[in-house]
Design an enzyme around this catalytic site. Structure first.
Site, short mmCIF file in Angstrom:
data_model
loop_
_atom_site.label_atom_id
_atom_site.label_comp_id
_atom_site.label_asym_id
_atom_site.label_seq_id
_atom_site.Cartn_x
_atom_site.Cartn_y
_atom_site.Cartn_z
N LYS A 1 20.15 13.14 -54.68
CA LYS A 1 18.92 13.77 -55.41
C LYS A 1 18.41 15.33 -54.64
O LYS A 1 18.15 16.24 -55.37
CB LYS A 1 17.64 12.96 -55.00
CG LYS A 1 17.75 11.61 -55.87
CD LYS A 1 17.48 11.67 -57.19
CE LYS A 1 17.58 10.10 -57.94
NZ LYS A 1 17.30 10.40 -59.39
N GLU B 1 7.93 12.01 -59.86
CA GLU B 1 8.02 10.60 -59.95
C GLU B 1 9.36 9.88 -59.27
O GLU B 1 10.01 10.66 -59.34
CB GLU B 1 8.13 10.25 -61.47
CG GLU B 1 9.23 10.16 -62.07
CD GLU B 1 10.34 11.52 -62.19
OE1 GLU B 1 9.55 12.42 -62.54
OE2 GLU B 1 11.53 11.27 -61.95
N SER C 1 26.36 7.76 -54.28
CA SER C 1 25.25 8.72 -54.50
C SER C 1 24.03 8.46 -53.42
O SER C 1 23.50 9.39 -53.47
CB SER C 1 24.67 8.32 -56.15
OG SER C 1 24.20 7.16 -55.97
#
Lengths: 405, 278
Positions: A98, A120, A386
């Site tokens: 991210k 969010e 990830s």
């Protein structure tokens, strides 16, 4: 396969933000001027070598890139087929992919003079990355998170608050990621003059799906170089989990025009595709939500249905529009893994490789367990790891403890 | 072609006053009560009726209207039943303009051409679709114009002079000015600021301009009606409806009257205002 295949899978979106019929800009008029400003600011930044240089500096020294491409020797031996490599995005600062996207968006926000950032988050990984970079650059940060997710992802809630962000538990709807996105959009409409909305995945109105993909493509770009260095050639297959699909798009995009490479996205099948799940492609159809046209879970009247996944990060009834297009063109194959399969993969990977994965990439690993044994020993398979599993340790611990009783 | 909306504003211009526009959610709290309410509105003084098409994810609406949509969906409301409701209203009233307001996905799933044909046949006059900006006009706006329905566009405080022509290009019926950057049921706008914004829009169009968001009381409605061609009230009516429900969220004998009484009071506010000189 679609007979009208494009010459390249990498040129989208068109100037109106469409990937085939998908994408677009389906937002309230209040937001349109800002979205057009953002599109321009991003185009300017992309063309500015100083922006790229600054970003590369932070990627190297703050995020910790490049992330390693690791040969998972014991998992490979265990499965007895393809040679399995992990792209170690879980080693990035903040513990997931991210941060790549958030860094890029925060730098664009700074160029636009925005002082207040909203986001969010589902599992909290995007929220943590946003809170981290807001702390780093001295920006106000508000993170919307479904009340259900606040409960099941406590470690990340605590981290965000320690970083100085305000976490707003969202009580509307199913109280998960979809509702957090609705409330973030409501905040944005209300505070449009000073606020930048940092979207966490390759979804939302144009230019977000493109911009987030571009920032995440560092994953695939590095993988290309690293695999050449290690094996002297490109990989044969790529696998990544998909909620909105940003880690997958980041890995896939630089390889879309290499036709010999098989590409697999793995959606969350929850309790199974005939029950509660979050597999938008396997169980949905094209519709319009959150600023874009894409595959969505909905009823026959076009009402959005609640998604379910053991993984809060995959618990979303939609998918990025570029994935919808890659599905319809047949370039990427979309599979799904259940909660149970992900849990098994989570445990296997922890024991065989000493890596506790997040529940999200555990879905990708679950499909590696099926696909790798069927491939020859010289087949090179890359899995995007990830995120790391720290945030999921309490939740998985509770589930496993419950089973022992 | 003169539509019911055009005829309505022509008549109001003769009377020298602004329109009172009401919003309620179709099927809230149940389809039968909802039809009774909208049937009562013209008598209570509503000049134009907006009917919300319930949607699970109304991103630009506040908690009141969001909850109204969920009550309607729980009561089994669908887009098809919303159109049935319009047909039910048209049995007794062939003059009051009806505008459907909502989000695009249910229409997209219904099928755009079929929806437009069915809506027109049912007696719908116009559409307000919150998540279809001019950039997506080919989706519904242009087909709606061809089908003889007004596509009413929202203009907002962020719509500057440069962008206004694009927003107004395919707009018909009236322009809906959203008086605040925010969600429905939010803060009230200053009527002087609204007046300036309406004047700015009128430099670009001959269409009537109605103003909504943040209008809750007869006084506020009067103040807005002095500056614009119409005042739109939604959340206050939805809140009055909600307050009349029983503990389970079901209609009571008070429900229809509660909404109609507030509508009457608001209508008096609007009708007491002399409209600003054009």
């Amino acid at each position: 396969m679609n007979p009208n295949l494009p010459n390249s899978f990498r040129t989208g979106p068109d100037e109106r933000g469409h990937f085939g019929i998908f994408g677009g800009r389906f937002v309230a008029e209040t937001l349109m001027p800002l979205i057009l400003d953002l599109e321009k600011a991003y185009a300017d930044a992309k063309a500015d070598p100083a922006f790229q240089a600054e970003m590369n500096g932070y990627l190297k020294n703050y995020v910790g890139r490049p992330s390693p491409l690791y040969f998972a020797e014991r998992l490979t031996e265990h499965l007895g087929g393809a040679k399995i490599y992990f792209k170690r995005e879980e080693l990035n600062h903040t513990g997931s992919h991210k941060v790549n996207n958030v860094l890029g968006q925060i730098m664009v926000a700074r160029r636009m003079g925005k002082k207040r950032i909203i986001a969010e988050t589902g599992a909290g990984q995007h929220g943590v990355a946003t809170a981290t970079l807001c702390a780093r650059f001295g920006l106000d940060c508000v993170v919307y998170m479904g009340a259900v997710d606040v409960e099941r992802q406590q470690p990340n809630v605590i981290r965000m608050e320690m970083l100085g962000a305000r976490v707003v538990p969202v009580q509307s709807g199913s109280r998960t990621l979809k509702d957090a996105m609705n409330d973030a959009l409501r905040d944005w409409v209300t505070n449009v003059h000073d606020t930048f909305y940092c979207i966490g995945t390759v979804a939302g109105p144009h230019p977000y799906p493109m911009m987030v993909r571009d920032f995440q493509s560092v994953i695939g770009d590095e993988t290309r170089t690293q695999m050449q260095e290690i094996e002297g050639r490109l990989p044969d297959s790529l696998i990544a989990c998909i909620g909105g699909g940003s880690n997958a798009m980041g890995l896939f995009h630089p390889f879309l025009d290499d036709p010999s490479i098989e590409i697999f996205g793995v959606e969350a099948a929850g309790h199974g595709l005939t029950q509660l799940h979050a597999a938008s492609i396997a169980g949905g159809r094209p519709g319009v939500l959150h600023g874009n046209r894409t595959y969505l879970l909905m009823d026959e009247d076009g009402q959005i249905q609640d998604a379910h996944s053991i993984s809060a990060g995959l618990d979303y009834p939609g998918i990025g529009p570029e994935h919808s297009w890659l599905h319809e063109t047949g370039r990427v194959t979309y599979l799904s893994a259940t909660d149970e399969e992900a849990l098994e993969a989570f445990q296997l990977l922890s024991r065989l490789e000493g890596i506790i994965p997040a529940l999200e990439p555990a879905h990708a690993i679950a499909k590696v367990l099926e696909l790798a044994p069927k491939r020859p020993k010289d087949h090179l398979m890359v899995v995007n790891l990830s995120g790391r599993g720290d945030k999921d340790v309490p939740q998985v611990g509770d589930i496993l403890k419950g089973r022992k009783k | 072609m003169t539509t019911r909306i055009d005829a309505c504003f022509a008549e109001l211009a003769k009377q020298g006053r602004s329109a009172f526009v009401t919003f309620l959610m179709a099927g809230d709290p149940d389809p039968a009560t909802s039809l009774s309410i909208i049937k009562a509105l013209p008598k209570a003084g509503a000049d134009i009726i907006e009917i919300g098409m319930p949607f699970t994810d109304p991103m630009a609406d506040g908690p009141s209207i969001q909850a109204a949509g969920l009550r309607a969906l729980k009561a089994g409301m669908t887009l098809k039943k919303t159109l049935e409701m319009v047909r039910g209203f048209r049995k007794d009233d062939n003059a009051t303009p009806l505008v459907l307001m909502g989000y695009y996905n249910p229409i997209y799933i219904y099928g755009v051409d079929k929806f437009l044909a069915d809506a027109k046949a049912a007696g719908v006059d116009g559409l307000i679709i919150v998540d279809l900006p001019p950039e997506e006009d080919t989706e519904l706006c242009i087909p709606a114009m061809k089908a003889g329905l007004n596509f009413i566009r929202l203009a907002t405080p962020t719509t500057d002079d440069k962008r206004l022509p694009a927003v107004l290009a395919n707009t018909s019926g009236f322009v809906y000015y959203v008086s605040i950057a925010g969600i429905t049921g939010g803060a009230a706008a200053d009527s002087n600021v609204v007046g300036e914004a309406v004047a700015r829009i009128k430099r670009h169009t001959k269409l009537p301009v109605c103003v909504g968001f943040g209008i809750r009381t007869p006084d506020a409605a009067r103040a807005i009606a002095q500056k614009a061609n119409g005042a739109v009230v939604g959340t206050a009516l939805v809140d009055a409806l909600h307050a009349s429900l029983d503990g389970e969220g079901r209609a009571t004998p008070k429900t229809v009257g509660a909404v109609a009484d507030l509508a009457s009071a608001l209508a008096q506010g609007v009708k007491g205002a002399k409209q600003a000189a054009e």
